[in-house]
Design a protein around this motif. Structure first.
Motif, PDB file in Angstrom:
ATOM      1  N   TYR A 359     -15.909  -7.766 -38.000  1.00  0.00           N
ATOM      2  CA  TYR A 359     -16.493  -8.693 -37.027  1.00  0.00           C
ATOM      3  C   TYR A 359     -17.336  -7.955 -35.989  1.00  0.00           C
ATOM      4  O   TYR A 359     -17.182  -6.758 -35.758  1.00  0.00           O
ATOM      5  CB  TYR A 359     -15.397  -9.517 -36.341  1.00  0.00           C
ATOM      6  N   VAL A 360     -18.234  -8.700 -35.333  1.00  0.00           N
ATOM      7  CA  VAL A 360     -19.111  -8.161 -34.297  1.00  0.00           C
ATOM      8  C   VAL A 360     -18.553  -8.526 -32.929  1.00  0.00           C
ATOM      9  O   VAL A 360     -18.139  -9.667 -32.697  1.00  0.00           O
ATOM     10  CB  VAL A 360     -20.537  -8.713 -34.447  1.00  0.00           C
ATOM     11  N   THR A 361     -18.537  -7.571 -32.009  1.00  0.00           N
ATOM     12  CA  THR A 361     -18.040  -7.820 -30.658  1.00  0.00           C
ATOM     13  C   THR A 361     -19.071  -8.614 -29.870  1.00  0.00           C
ATOM     14  O   THR A 361     -20.240  -8.203 -29.797  1.00  0.00           O
ATOM     15  CB  THR A 361     -17.760  -6.491 -29.933  1.00  0.00           C
ATOM     16  N   VAL A 449       0.444 -14.989 -25.504  1.00  0.00           N
ATOM     17  CA  VAL A 449      -0.277 -14.485 -26.674  1.00  0.00           C
ATOM     18  C   VAL A 449      -1.069 -15.613 -27.316  1.00  0.00           C
ATOM     19  O   VAL A 449      -0.546 -16.702 -27.539  1.00  0.00           O
ATOM     20  CB  VAL A 449       0.689 -13.881 -27.711  1.00  0.00           C
ATOM     21  N   LYS A 450      -2.341 -15.357 -27.603  1.00  0.00           N
ATOM     22  CA  LYS A 450      -3.186 -16.329 -28.283  1.00  0.00           C
ATOM     23  C   LYS A 450      -3.724 -15.719 -29.574  1.00  0.00           C
ATOM     24  O   LYS A 450      -3.928 -14.506 -29.655  1.00  0.00           O
ATOM     25  CB  LYS A 450      -4.347 -16.771 -27.385  1.00  0.00           C
ATOM     26  N   PHE A 451      -3.945 -16.574 -30.562  1.00  0.00           N
ATOM     27  CA  PHE A 451      -4.497 -16.118 -31.840  1.00  0.00           C
ATOM     28  C   PHE A 451      -5.885 -16.706 -32.022  1.00  0.00           C
ATOM     29  O   PHE A 451      -6.086 -17.914 -31.885  1.00  0.00           O
ATOM     30  CB  PHE A 451      -3.603 -16.533 -33.005  1.00  0.00           C
ATOM     31  N   ALA A 452      -6.874 -15.851 -32.318  1.00  0.00           N
ATOM     32  CA  ALA A 452      -8.258 -16.282 -32.483  1.00  0.00           C
ATOM     33  C   ALA A 452      -8.706 -16.096 -33.929  1.00  0.00           C
ATOM     34  O   ALA A 452      -8.315 -15.137 -34.599  1.00  0.00           O
ATOM     35  CB  ALA A 452      -9.171 -15.485 -31.552  1.00  0.00           C
ATOM     36  N   ASN A 453      -9.553 -16.995 -34.384  1.00  0.00           N
ATOM     37  CA  ASN A 453     -10.094 -16.910 -35.735  1.00  0.00           C
ATOM     38  C   ASN A 453     -11.397 -16.129 -35.786  1.00  0.00           C
ATOM     39  O   ASN A 453     -11.775 -15.621 -36.840  1.00  0.00           O
ATOM     40  CB  ASN A 453     -10.320 -18.318 -36.303  1.00  0.00           C
ATOM     41  N   THR A 454     -12.094 -16.036 -34.650  1.00  0.00           N
ATOM     42  CA  THR A 454     -13.356 -15.308 -34.590  1.00  0.00           C
ATOM     43  C   THR A 454     -13.385 -14.445 -33.339  1.00  0.00           C
ATOM     44  O   THR A 454     -12.628 -14.672 -32.388  1.00  0.00           O
ATOM     45  CB  THR A 454     -14.557 -16.261 -34.557  1.00  0.00           C
ATOM     46  N   VAL A 456     -15.798 -14.335 -31.146  1.00  0.00           N
ATOM     47  CA  VAL A 456     -16.294 -15.157 -30.032  1.00  0.00           C
ATOM     48  C   VAL A 456     -15.155 -15.961 -29.424  1.00  0.00           C
ATOM     49  O   VAL A 456     -15.008 -16.055 -28.202  1.00  0.00           O
ATOM     50  CB  VAL A 456     -17.429 -16.090 -30.509  1.00  0.00           C
ATOM     51  N   GLN A 457     -14.326 -16.545 -30.275  1.00  0.00           N
ATOM     52  CA  GLN A 457     -13.164 -17.289 -29.796  1.00  0.00           C
ATOM     53  C   GLN A 457     -12.197 -16.366 -29.068  1.00  0.00           C
ATOM     54  O   GLN A 457     -11.617 -16.746 -28.050  1.00  0.00           O
ATOM     55  CB  GLN A 457     -12.465 -17.966 -30.975  1.00  0.00           C
ATOM     56  N   ALA A 458     -12.033 -15.143 -29.562  1.00  0.00           N
ATOM     57  CA  ALA A 458     -11.153 -14.178 -28.899  1.00  0.00           C
ATOM     58  C   ALA A 458     -11.645 -13.860 -27.496  1.00  0.00           C
ATOM     59  O   ALA A 458     -10.848 -13.767 -26.549  1.00  0.00           O
ATOM     60  CB  ALA A 458     -11.074 -12.896 -29.728  1.00  0.00           C
ATOM     61  N   ALA A 459     -12.953 -13.692 -27.351  1.00  0.00           N
ATOM     62  CA  ALA A 459     -13.520 -13.411 -26.032  1.00  0.00           C
ATOM     63  C   ALA A 459     -13.274 -14.574 -25.073  1.00  0.00           C
ATOM     64  O   ALA A 459     -12.893 -14.371 -23.910  1.00  0.00           O
ATOM     65  CB  ALA A 459     -15.015 -13.133 -26.161  1.00  0.00           C
ATOM     66  N   ASP A 460     -13.468 -15.788 -25.538  1.00  0.00           N
ATOM     67  CA  ASP A 460     -13.231 -16.969 -24.699  1.00  0.00           C
ATOM     68  C   ASP A 460     -11.762 -17.068 -24.294  1.00  0.00           C
ATOM     69  O   ASP A 460     -11.443 -17.394 -23.143  1.00  0.00           O
ATOM     70  CB  ASP A 460     -13.654 -18.242 -25.441  1.00  0.00           C
ATOM     71  N   MET A 461     -10.870 -16.796 -25.237  1.00  0.00           N
ATOM     72  CA  MET A 461      -9.438 -16.859 -24.936  1.00  0.00           C
ATOM     73  C   MET A 461      -9.031 -15.784 -23.939  1.00  0.00           C
ATOM     74  O   MET A 461      -8.189 -16.026 -23.060  1.00  0.00           O
ATOM     75  CB  MET A 461      -8.626 -16.718 -26.229  1.00  0.00           C
ATOM     76  N   ALA A 462      -9.613 -14.593 -24.060  1.00  0.00           N
ATOM     77  CA  ALA A 462      -9.302 -13.518 -23.118  1.00  0.00           C
ATOM     78  C   ALA A 462      -9.752 -13.887 -21.707  1.00  0.00           C
ATOM     79  O   ALA A 462      -9.044 -13.621 -20.721  1.00  0.00           O
ATOM     80  CB  ALA A 462      -9.964 -12.226 -23.569  1.00  0.00           C
ATOM     81  N   MET A 463     -10.917 -14.500 -21.596  1.00  0.00           N
ATOM     82  CA  MET A 463     -11.400 -14.961 -20.286  1.00  0.00           C
ATOM     83  C   MET A 463     -10.453 -16.007 -19.704  1.00  0.00           C
ATOM     84  O   MET A 463     -10.168 -16.021 -18.505  1.00  0.00           O
ATOM     85  CB  MET A 463     -12.807 -15.541 -20.433  1.00  0.00           C
ATOM     86  N   GLU A 464      -9.947 -16.865 -20.569  1.00  0.00           N
ATOM     87  CA  GLU A 464      -8.994 -17.885 -20.132  1.00  0.00           C
ATOM     88  C   GLU A 464      -7.695 -17.250 -19.639  1.00  0.00           C
ATOM     89  O   GLU A 464      -7.141 -17.667 -18.607  1.00  0.00           O
ATOM     90  CB  GLU A 464      -8.713 -18.843 -21.288  1.00  0.00           C
ATOM     91  N   LEU A 465      -7.213 -16.229 -20.352  1.00  0.00           N
ATOM     92  CA  LEU A 465      -5.989 -15.541 -19.920  1.00  0.00           C
ATOM     93  C   LEU A 465      -6.191 -14.838 -18.583  1.00  0.00           C
ATOM     94  O   LEU A 465      -5.271 -14.794 -17.748  1.00  0.00           O
ATOM     95  CB  LEU A 465      -5.568 -14.519 -20.986  1.00  0.00           C
ATOM     96  N   LEU A 466      -7.373 -14.298 -18.355  1.00  0.00           N
ATOM     97  CA  LEU A 466      -7.668 -13.666 -17.066  1.00  0.00           C
ATOM     98  C   LEU A 466      -7.527 -14.664 -15.924  1.00  0.00           C
ATOM     99  O   LEU A 466      -7.018 -14.341 -14.848  1.00  0.00           O
ATOM    100  CB  LEU A 466      -9.076 -13.069 -17.068  1.00  0.00           C
ATOM    101  N   GLN A 467      -7.965 -15.887 -16.153  1.00  0.00           N
ATOM    102  CA  GLN A 467      -7.870 -16.927 -15.121  1.00  0.00           C
ATOM    103  C   GLN A 467      -6.426 -17.393 -14.930  1.00  0.00           C
ATOM    104  O   GLN A 467      -5.950 -17.537 -13.804  1.00  0.00           O
ATOM    105  CB  GLN A 467      -8.758 -18.115 -15.498  1.00  0.00           C
ATOM    106  N   ILE A 468      -5.728 -17.600 -16.039  1.00  0.00           N
ATOM    107  CA  ILE A 468      -4.360 -18.127 -15.952  1.00  0.00           C
ATOM    108  C   ILE A 468      -3.430 -17.148 -15.246  1.00  0.00           C
ATOM    109  O   ILE A 468      -2.611 -17.532 -14.395  1.00  0.00           O
ATOM    110  CB  ILE A 468      -3.825 -18.433 -17.371  1.00  0.00           C
ATOM    111  N   TYR A 469      -3.544 -15.860 -15.582  1.00  0.00           N
ATOM    112  CA  TYR A 469      -2.594 -14.862 -15.076  1.00  0.00           C
ATOM    113  C   TYR A 469      -3.183 -13.978 -13.975  1.00  0.00           C
ATOM    114  O   TYR A 469      -2.602 -12.945 -13.635  1.00  0.00           O
ATOM    115  CB  TYR A 469      -2.102 -13.984 -16.232  1.00  0.00           C
TER     116      TYR A 469
END
Length: 484
Positions: A359-361, A449-454, A456-469
C-alpha cells in the motif's frame, strides 16, 4: 466445420473433455485446490469418454467411412483418456491440493470475515459463557480457547485472559517437567520475535521450569543441536521438555524451518512443543509436503497456532501432532506503562518485506507530525549475552512505538506491543491475513484499537484516535530546532 465430421453427441463429449482439461491444467500449473468432488468429476468424465468412444466404434456401419470414423473416434477417446490420466498424476505430484495454496490463492480462498462468520460471540450472554468457560481444562478443548477474549474491551482484561489461557494450557502440557531446552530464540532486529521469546522465558519462570539450554537463531546450527542433545542425556526424558520458538514463520521462512528440522529429527524420544505460530504456505506444495512429512514423523509433537485461519490450515497439514489454538506468547510480558515521551503525533510502523501488501502511505495535514518507518532499522544497543540482547531488542521495540502518540501498523507485534503499552492504534492487514485473523481471535473488542482496510482509512482513523484520546495522551517532546 467440426459437426460436418462428427455427430452432435461426439462434439458434446469432446467439449466436456475440454472443461476437464481446464480443471486439471489449473491444478497443475495454477496450484488450485482440488477436492474429492472434483476428482470424482474428472474420473466420471474420463470413463464416459472411454465408454462412448468404445460404443461408437461398435455401432459404426460396415462401410469403410464408418469404420474409419469409428476407429478415429475410438483412438481420440483413448488418447484423451491417456492424456487426462497423465495430467491427473502430475497434479497429484505438483498441485497444492493437500496443503493449502499459493500466497495469491490464499487471499482468494480464505476471507477472514467469512471464516469467522460461524464463530459467534454474544456479549449479552457474557456471564454464562464466562462461568462455563472458566471451568474448562483447555487441553480438553484445544481449538475452543478463544471463547472470552473477543468479548473484552479492556486491555488489562485481554492481557490477563491471554496469560490465564497460557497457564491453563501449559500447566497441563509441560507443568510436570523440571527442565527445558529452547531453540531458535530470536536475536535479530525484527522486534516482534524477540518479544515472543521474552514471553516464553517469562512463562517458564512462572511455571518453575529451569531453562538448561537455549540457542539463538544466529547460532542454532547443527553443532549447537548436537551439543544440546549430548547435554540432554544428563536428564531423564520425563524431566526434560524440548521447546521451539513461536512466531509467523512455519512453512514460509527457511532459517527457522531448518532449525526445527534439526531439533525434531534429533530429539525423537522427547516431548516437543512448538510455541504459537501463524501458518503461511509461502513454499511450493512439494516443499510444504516435505516439511509436513518431517513434522508428522515425530510421535510426541504439539503444534500451537495463534489464530483461527492458521488453525484451519494446520488441520490440513498435521496428521499426528496435537494442534492447539493459543494467544501469542508476547502477552506473557504483561501490561507496560509508557516510559518515554512521544516524538510524533502518529508513528506508522510499516513493514517492507515479503508480507507487505504494497500500500501507499497517504498525505497527512501539515499540522500533524508523522513518522513512517520499519523497526528493523531501529538498531538496539549491544549486550553482554545473547539472551540479554533478545530482551533488549524487545524493549527497544516498545521504545520505537512510544515515539508516536498514536500508532498505525501492519505488523502483528506492532499491534500486540501497542496493546501491552496502551497506545491507541490502527492496524492494517499483511498479505496472508495474519494480523486480521489474530485480531478476530483475541483482540477484536479492545476499545482503543481500530482495523482499517486501506491506508487512507487508516490515516483517517488515526486522526480520529488523536481527537478522542487527546486529553489522556502524553504531549510530544519539544526538541531544539538547531541540531548537528
Amino acid at each position: 466445420m467440426v459437426l460436418k465430421a462428427v455427430s452432435v453427441i461426439t462434439h458434446a463429449v469432446v467439449n466436456i473433455m475440454k472443461r476437464a482439461f481446464i480443471v486439471v491444467l489449473l491444478c497443475v500449473f495454477a496450484q488450485r485446490n482440488v477436492g474429492i468432488s472434483n476428482w470424482a468429476g474428472l474420473v466420471v468424465a474420463a470413463v464416459g469418454v472411454y465408454a462412448y468412444s468404445t460404443e461408437k466404434k461398435q455401432k459404426q456401419g460396415t462401410s469403410m467411412d464408418g469404420r474409419l470414423l469409428g476407429l478415429r473416434t475410438y483412438k481420440a477417446g483413448t488418447f484423451t483418456l491417456s492424456v487426462l490420466t497423465g495430467l491427473v498424476i502430475l497434479s497429484v505430484n505438483f498441485s497444492d491440493s493437500s496443503f493449502g495454496s499459493s500466497p495469491e490463492e490464499q487471499g482468494r480462498e480464505e476471507d477472514v470475515y467469512t471464516l469467522y462468520s460461524n464463530v459467534t460471540y454474544d456479549s449479552n450472554n457474557h456471564t454464562s459463557v464466562k462461568d462455563e468457560f472458566l471451568k474448562w481444562r483447555l487441553v480438553d478443548h484445544p481449538t475452543e480457547t478463544d471463547q472470552m477474549s473477543p468479548l473484552m474491551t479492556s486491555r488489562y482484561d485481554v492481557i490477563n485472559e491471554a496469560q490465564r489461557i497460557h497457564m491453563n494450557l501449559f500447566s497441563d502440557l509441560i507443568g510436570r517437567y523440571k527442565y527445558a531446552m529452547l531453540f531458535d530464540v530470536a536475536d535479530y532486529e525484527n522486534k516482534g520475535d524477540p518479544a515472543i521469546a521474552v514471553g516464553e522465558i517469562r512463562l517458564l519462570r512462572r511455571l518453575g521450569i529451569q531453562l538448561v539450554y537455549y540457542c539463538v537463531t544466529s547460532k542454532c546450527k547443527a553443532g549447537a543441536i548436537k551439543t544440546a542433545f549430548e547435554e540432554s542425556k544428563l536428564y531423564s526424558n520425563d524431566d526434560l521438555v524440548i521447546l521451539l520458538q513461536g512466531g509467523g514463520n512455519i512453512f514460509s521462512y527457511e532459517t527457522p524451518e531448518t532449525v526445527r528440522k534439526l531439533v525434531i529429527t534429533t530429539f525423537t524420544k522427547h516431548k516437543i512443543i512448538l510455541f504459537p505460530q501463524s501458518i503461511w504456505f509461502r513454499y511450493t506444495a512439494k516443499k510444504v509436503r516435505r516439511y509436513a512429512h518431517m513434522y508428522n514423523q515425530h510421535d510426541n509433537l504439539t503444534v500451537m497456532v495463534r489464530d483461527r485461519l492458521s488453525l484451519k490450515r494446520a488441520k490440513g497439514v498435521f496428521t499426528r501432532a496435537n494442534i492447539i489454538l493459543a494467544p501469542d506468547m508476547a502477552f506473557q510480558i504483561g501490561p507496560v506503562s509508557r516510559f518515554m515521551p512521544p516524538s510524533f503525533d502518529i508513528l506508522w510502523l510499516k513493514r517492507r518485506d515479503a508480507e507487505t501488501t504494497g500500500y501507499v502511505t497517504p498525505v497527512f495535514p501539515a499540522h500533524v507530525s508523522v513518522r513512517v518507518s520499519d523497526w528493523i532499522h531501529w538498531h538496539s544497543p549491544c549486550n553482554d549475552s545473547s539472551m540479554e540482547k533478545t530482551f533488549t531488542i524487545a524493549t527497544n521495540g516498545m521504545m520505537f512505538l512510544q515515539r508516536g502518540r498514536v500508532v498505525i501498523t501492519d505488523r502483528l507485534h506492532g499491534h500486540i506491543l501497542s496493546t501491552l503499552l496502551g497506545i491507541p492504534h490502527v492496524i492494517l492487514d499483511n498479505n496472508y491475513h495474519k494480523v486480521s485473523s489474530y485480531r478476530h481471535s483475541w483482540t477484536r473488542g479492545v476499545e482503543f484499537v481500530k482495523f482499517a482496510n486501506t491506508s487512507v482509512q487508516a490515516a483517517d482513523m488515526a486522526m480520529e484516535l488523536l481527537q478522542i484520546y487527546n486529553s489522556t495522551l502524553p504531549d510530544i517532546i519539544q526538541y531544539d530546532v538547531k541540531h548537528n
